[in-house]
Design a protein around this motif. Structure first.
Motif, short mmCIF file in Angstrom:
data_model
loop_
_atom_site.label_atom_id
_atom_site.label_comp_id
_atom_site.label_asym_id
_atom_site.label_seq_id
_atom_site.Cartn_x
_atom_site.Cartn_y
_atom_site.Cartn_z
N SER A 2 0.81 -1.21 0.00
CA SER A 2 0.00 0.00 0.00
C SER A 2 0.85 1.26 0.00
O SER A 2 0.49 2.24 -0.63
N MET A 3 1.97 1.27 0.69
CA MET A 3 2.81 2.46 0.71
C MET A 3 3.52 2.63 -0.63
O MET A 3 3.96 3.70 -0.98
N LEU A 4 3.61 1.57 -1.40
CA LEU A 4 4.21 1.65 -2.72
C LEU A 4 3.36 2.50 -3.64
O LEU A 4 3.83 2.99 -4.65
N LEU A 5 2.14 2.74 -3.27
CA LEU A 5 1.21 3.45 -4.13
C LEU A 5 1.11 4.93 -3.81
O LEU A 5 0.09 5.54 -4.05
N ALA A 6 2.17 5.53 -3.30
CA ALA A 6 2.11 6.94 -2.96
C ALA A 6 3.36 7.66 -3.41
O ALA A 6 4.42 7.10 -3.47
N GLY A 7 3.22 8.94 -3.72
CA GLY A 7 4.37 9.72 -4.13
C GLY A 7 3.99 10.89 -4.99
O GLY A 7 2.84 11.15 -5.23
N VAL A 30 8.76 -0.27 -0.08
CA VAL A 30 9.48 -1.49 -0.44
C VAL A 30 10.21 -2.04 0.79
O VAL A 30 10.17 -3.25 1.07
N ALA A 31 10.87 -1.16 1.53
CA ALA A 31 11.61 -1.59 2.72
C ALA A 31 10.66 -2.14 3.79
O ALA A 31 10.98 -3.14 4.45
N ALA A 32 9.51 -1.51 3.95
CA ALA A 32 8.53 -2.00 4.93
C ALA A 32 8.05 -3.40 4.55
O ALA A 32 7.99 -4.30 5.40
N ASN A 33 7.74 -3.58 3.29
CA ASN A 33 7.28 -4.90 2.84
C ASN A 33 8.37 -5.96 3.00
O ASN A 33 8.10 -7.08 3.43
N GLY A 34 9.60 -5.60 2.65
CA GLY A 34 10.71 -6.54 2.81
C GLY A 34 10.92 -6.92 4.26
O GLY A 34 11.16 -8.09 4.59
N ALA A 35 10.83 -5.94 5.15
CA ALA A 35 11.01 -6.21 6.58
C ALA A 35 9.90 -7.13 7.11
O ALA A 35 10.17 -8.02 7.92
N LYS A 36 8.68 -6.92 6.64
CA LYS A 36 7.59 -7.81 7.06
C LYS A 36 7.84 -9.24 6.60
O LYS A 36 7.56 -10.18 7.33
N GLY A 75 7.77 2.59 -8.82
CA GLY A 75 7.94 1.26 -8.25
C GLY A 75 8.25 0.22 -9.30
O GLY A 75 9.13 -0.63 -9.11
N ARG A 76 7.57 0.29 -10.41
CA ARG A 76 7.82 -0.66 -11.49
C ARG A 76 9.22 -0.47 -12.08
O ARG A 76 9.90 -1.44 -12.42
N LYS A 77 9.65 0.79 -12.21
CA LYS A 77 11.00 1.06 -12.73
C LYS A 77 12.06 0.51 -11.78
O LYS A 77 13.06 -0.06 -12.22
N MET A 78 11.84 0.68 -10.48
CA MET A 78 12.78 0.14 -9.50
C MET A 78 12.86 -1.38 -9.60
O MET A 78 13.95 -1.95 -9.59
N GLU A 79 11.71 -1.99 -9.70
CA GLU A 79 11.68 -3.45 -9.79
C GLU A 79 12.38 -3.93 -11.07
O GLU A 79 13.15 -4.88 -11.04
N ALA A 81 14.71 -2.45 -12.73
CA ALA A 81 16.14 -2.13 -12.74
C ALA A 81 16.99 -3.24 -12.12
O ALA A 81 18.14 -3.42 -12.49
N HIS A 82 16.44 -3.98 -11.17
CA HIS A 82 17.19 -5.05 -10.48
C HIS A 82 18.56 -4.55 -10.01
O HIS A 82 19.56 -5.23 -10.20
N ASP A 83 18.60 -3.37 -9.43
CA ASP A 83 19.86 -2.76 -9.01
C ASP A 83 19.85 -2.62 -7.48
O ASP A 83 19.45 -1.60 -6.94
N GLU A 84 20.30 -3.68 -6.82
CA GLU A 84 20.25 -3.71 -5.36
C GLU A 84 21.08 -2.59 -4.73
O GLU A 84 20.66 -1.96 -3.76
N ARG A 85 22.26 -2.32 -5.29
CA ARG A 85 23.10 -1.26 -4.73
C ARG A 85 22.42 0.10 -4.83
O ARG A 85 22.45 0.89 -3.90
N ALA A 86 21.80 0.38 -5.97
CA ALA A 86 21.11 1.66 -6.14
C ALA A 86 19.90 1.74 -5.21
O ALA A 86 19.61 2.81 -4.66
N THR A 87 19.23 0.63 -5.01
CA THR A 87 18.08 0.60 -4.12
C THR A 87 18.51 0.88 -2.68
O THR A 87 17.89 1.68 -1.98
N ILE A 88 19.56 0.23 -2.24
CA ILE A 88 20.07 0.45 -0.88
C ILE A 88 20.56 1.88 -0.71
O ILE A 88 20.28 2.53 0.29
N ARG A 89 21.26 2.38 -1.71
CA ARG A 89 21.75 3.75 -1.66
C ARG A 89 20.58 4.74 -1.57
O ARG A 89 20.61 5.69 -0.79
N LEU A 90 19.52 4.50 -2.34
CA LEU A 90 18.34 5.36 -2.28
C LEU A 90 17.73 5.33 -0.89
O LEU A 90 17.40 6.38 -0.32
N LEU A 91 17.57 4.15 -0.32
CA LEU A 91 17.01 4.04 1.03
C LEU A 91 17.87 4.81 2.03
O LEU A 91 17.35 5.59 2.83
#
Length: 107
Positions: A2-7, A30-36, A75-79, A81-91
């Protein structure tokens, strides 16, 4: 999810852009969902708190409704991209930006 749907952002803006609220909103979701998924409820709660604060800064629920299409695209672009380093850096950048906001730390 649900939080993925905001911005808020132009769909043509870069996906991994911590200066863009939609990117931070999406990565917090994304981080919240992963943590769950890995049974880290405290981390999930923290990410939801961060996403809620960000939404509140921009108009709350009405803002979320308004920008939902853009956030889905990011969210779709992030998915894709499959770029874990960029995702972590963004977080990390989004968390640091919020941590530097005196209004966030008051909450």
């Amino acid at each position: 999810m649900s939080m993925l749907l905001a911005g808020c952002a132009n769909a043509d803006e870069p996906t991994f852009d911590s200066s863009n609220p939609v990117s931070c909103m999406v990565i917090f979701g994304v981080a919240a969902n992963g943590a769950k998924q890995v049974s880290q409820p405290a981390v999930a709660d923290e990410m939801i708190r961060r996403a809620s604060f960000l939404a509140g800064q921009h108009g709350g629920l009405e803002w979320i409704k308004k920008v939902m299409p853009q956030s889905i695209k990011v969210g779709r672009k992030m998915e894709a991209a499959h770029d874990e380093r960029a995702t972590i850096r963004l977080l990390e950048e989004c968390v640091a930006k919020q941590n530097a906001d005196p209004h966030f730390n008051v909450r």
